[in-house]
Design an enzyme around this catalytic site. Sequence first.
Site, PDB file in Angstrom:
ATOM      1  N   ARG A   1    -118.602  27.479 -12.418  1.00 48.11           N
ATOM      2  CA  ARG A   1    -118.684  26.277 -11.592  1.00 48.11           C
ATOM      3  C   ARG A   1    -120.152  25.895 -11.447  1.00 48.11           C
ATOM      4  NH1 ARG A   1    -121.415  28.302  -8.385  1.00 48.11           N
ATOM      5  NH2 ARG A   1    -121.868  26.256  -7.489  1.00 48.11           N
ATOM      6  N   GLY A   2    -120.391  24.698 -10.938  1.00 48.16           N
ATOM      7  CA  GLY A   2    -121.737  24.154 -10.912  1.00 48.16           C
ATOM      8  C   GLY A   2    -121.886  23.229 -12.105  1.00 48.16           C
ATOM      9  N   ALA A   3    -122.317  21.998 -11.850  1.00 55.03           N
ATOM     10  CA  ALA A   3    -122.307  20.970 -12.899  1.00 55.03           C
ATOM     11  C   ALA A   3    -123.015  21.400 -14.185  1.00 55.03           C
ATOM     12  CB  ALA A   3    -122.894  19.663 -12.356  1.00 55.03           C
TER      13      ALA A   3
ATOM     14  N   ARG B   1    -112.181  18.906 -14.967  1.00 55.89           N
ATOM     15  CA  ARG B   1    -112.690  18.531 -13.649  1.00 55.89           C
ATOM     16  C   ARG B   1    -113.361  17.168 -13.761  1.00 55.89           C
ATOM     17  NH1 ARG B   1    -115.564  23.026 -10.186  1.00 55.89           N
ATOM     18  NH2 ARG B   1    -114.719  21.630  -8.583  1.00 55.89           N
TER      19      ARG B   1
ATOM     20  N   GLN C   1    -118.922  29.003  -1.345  1.00 53.20           N
ATOM     21  CA  GLN C   1    -119.937  29.200  -2.390  1.00 53.20           C
ATOM     22  C   GLN C   1    -121.309  29.514  -1.813  1.00 53.20           C
ATOM     23  OE1 GLN C   1    -117.745  26.589  -2.277  1.00 53.20           O
ATOM     24  NE2 GLN C   1    -117.385  25.723  -4.303  1.00 53.20           N
TER      25      GLN C   1
ATOM     26  N   ASP D   1    -123.541  16.889  -8.342  1.00 51.75           N
ATOM     27  CA  ASP D   1    -122.578  16.962  -9.447  1.00 51.75           C
ATOM     28  C   ASP D   1    -122.589  15.692 -10.291  1.00 51.75           C
ATOM     29  OD1 ASP D   1    -120.595  19.509  -9.201  1.00 51.75           O
ATOM     30  OD2 ASP D   1    -121.432  18.948  -7.265  1.00 51.75           O
TER      31      ASP D   1
END
Length: 339
Positions: free
Chosen positions: A39-41, A73, A171, A212
């Site tokens: 996860r994380g752009a 996503r 997170q 994001d």
Amino acid sequence: MEGPTVRMIDQRYLPHELRVYVAESYKDVAAAIREMVVRGAPAIGAAAAYGLAQAAMQGVEPEDAAEVLRATRPTGHDLFFAIEYMLRAVGQGENPAKAADAYAALDEERCRRIGEYGERLVTDGSRILTHCNAGALACVDIGTVTAPLRLAHARGRKFLVYVDETRPRLQGSRLTAWELAQEGIEHVVIVDNAAGLLMQQGKVDLVLVGADRIAANGDVANKIGTYEKAVLAKENGVPFFVAAPTSTFDFAIRTGREIPIENRAEDEVLSVGGMRIAPEGVHALNPAFDITPAKYVTGFVTERGIVRPADVRKLRPGAARRSARRPAKKSTPKKRKRR
């Protein structure tokens, strides 16, 4: 990437257990993105790049794999940026694995430069609020928000980081706190709703968050709760900066109203650690992101420098070249006033 497989830290198990997720195909990479193994752009973008490399190496039509990856996503822009990067590279006959490695190296370099530009914001004795996780785990390495923090710490500055726990997936308390502890950076975890009180009491000097997707006008999509922090920062006179690489900027989208907001399963809200915390029969809304209007942003820390919202257009690809071609305006000498 090791041969035909892609290996990544499975972030769902941190901080209690360090597991490695092994993706044997682009479909496994897509599942990892969708289920938040990664996860994380920027990290999602790099994962997608390697997924496309896998597809090409395994004889899958790149556009077919791209379609599957795009559907994972919807909010973060780096996913789509990386897919287009890889489609161009493969289409031009580049080695897929080398192209993905080059993309990952670019991501790491962007983060390094974000650190160089942003570390001056982290002054000695400052107290910094961050939200969610925009560290090395959210990128290939170094991080966006953590890049200035790590560099300032390496240069001997003392400061305190307030880590929002970041409900519902935590997170902040699970990942950001874990990363800061690894670096030896002083920090405390706070409940999300404590940020306003700390600002009101004059205990926050800087808010630094990731992103994001950023629209052409400077509106920012980031983890749910970011908008509240930005409004509170404005009300209390606290600078609010967004650390993000230019791959997160989407100049095809004019304003934040056009950014799709991902809605995730209600179980993420209704349960913690597998235990239900709400009565049976209760439902929940779970938007994963919100939109912070550009008017609340003090500046963007990018690999090309710190940019004010009004100047975001300068980051558009080719903007520097167009500016260089534009003829300079003729200046008319001002007449001196007679004394």
